[in-house]
Design an enzyme around this catalytic site. Structure first.
Site, mmCIF file in Angstrom:
data_model
loop_
_atom_site.group_PDB
_atom_site.id
_atom_site.type_symbol
_atom_site.label_atom_id
_atom_site.label_comp_id
_atom_site.label_asym_id
_atom_site.label_seq_id
_atom_site.Cartn_x
_atom_site.Cartn_y
_atom_site.Cartn_z
ATOM 1 N N ARG A 291 0.832 -1.210 0.000
ATOM 2 C CA ARG A 291 0.000 0.000 0.000
ATOM 3 C C ARG A 291 0.861 1.252 0.000
ATOM 4 N NH1 ARG A 291 -4.507 -0.242 4.504
ATOM 5 N NH2 ARG A 291 -4.941 1.825 3.606
ATOM 6 N N CYS B 192 -0.869 6.539 8.594
ATOM 7 C CA CYS B 192 -1.249 5.178 8.165
ATOM 8 C C CYS B 192 -2.448 5.323 7.256
ATOM 9 C CB CYS B 192 -1.519 4.285 9.373
ATOM 10 S SG CYS B 192 -2.850 4.866 10.450
#
Length: 281
Positions: free
Chosen positions: A178, A238
């Protein structure tokens, strides 16, 4: 009270009158992940005397982003309802894949509650050692909670934009796929990639194989391997501020402080005006 307490320490202090234990399990339920009900799991078994700290209820209901910090009034109301008020030492634990007790730790400290610890290994270690668990709901006595800070240790988008032009490290807790953009973001309308200049320290790398936290040289090595100097200013990010909190707690274990970008990539990646990068750090 140390910021990280062992299961033995908790067993020895469980009857202390000024100690409260809170289950801060929260399941993000990203696409492809199995559905879990944290409240039902708490009812099925928890550390004796623990209360359920419903992190979903603590978040800002008016925010378009997941898991956003609440305002002071909502925080105080939810704390009081859970019996987690003034004058208490609080031990947090979870049984969640994203180690959400760290998010609760960051939240409590953001509002000035500093006598807060995390149970090392969580309820999984507690169970594995054959310790007593309770079932059913715990009867809670509401207790007044007074926020003494608001937003301490929390960064917003403006703070992160400013960090790009200053000597501030941006540390991304998501997995490598990611971070690099090799894997699309699981949230609709959110771009792939990362904040330019960010370093990647996947949150699972600060834990041992048994789910306990790394300490000392092992933890320092995890930061160093990611190219991070924890003695320098840091902003943790995040997907939605959950695992960024894991890195903030890990930095605290090393004696350093870090801010948590609350909106994280859910906000940054969805904004067409923000710069974005792909590939390795």
């Amino acid at each position: 009270m140390d910021p990280l307490v062992s299961t033995q320490w908790l067993a020895d202090h469980l009857s202390d009158r000024d100690l409260r234990v809170a289950d801060a399990s929260y399941h993000i339920d990203l696409p492809g992940e199995p559905k879990r009900d944290a409240g039902a799991e708490f009812t099925a078994g928890h550390v004796p005397g623990a209360v359920f700290m419903d992190l979903a209820g603590f978040s800002d209901p008016d925010s378009p982003f997941p898991s956003t910090m609440p305002n002071a009034a909502r925080f105080a109301s939810r704390m009081a309802r859970a019996g987690l008020g003034d004058g208490l030492r609080i031990v947090l634990y979870d049984d969640a894949s994203h180690f959400t007790a760290a998010r609760a730790w960051v939240m409590l400290r953001a509002f000035g509650f500093t006598d807060v610890a995390i149970l090392d290994g969580g309820v999984a270690k507690w169970r594995a050692e054959g310790r007593l668990v309770e079932t059913g709901e715990h009867v809670v006595r509401p207790r007044h909670a007074t926020p003494r800070e608001q937003g301490k240790g929390i960064a917003n988008m403006a703070d992160v934009r400013a960090a790009l032009d200053n000597d501030v490290q941006i540390i991304d807790a998501r997995g490598r796929a990611r971070f690099t953009g090799a894997e699309p973001d699981p949230r609709p309308g959110v771009a792939a990639g990362h904040i330019p200049g960010a370093r990647n320290l996947p949150y699972k790398q600060v834990f041992n194989s048994d789910g306990t936290w790394k300490r000392g040289d092992a933890l320092r090595a995890a930061f160093a391997d990611a190219g991070v100097d924890p003695s320098r200013p840091m902003v943790m990010t995040c997907g939605s501020g959950i695992t960024a909190s894991v890195l903030a707690f890990a930095a605290h274990l090393l004696g350093h402080q870090a801010q948590v970008y609350d909106g994280s990539w859910s906000e940054w990646g969805a904004d067409p005006s923000t710069p974005k990068a792909t590939g390795d750090a």
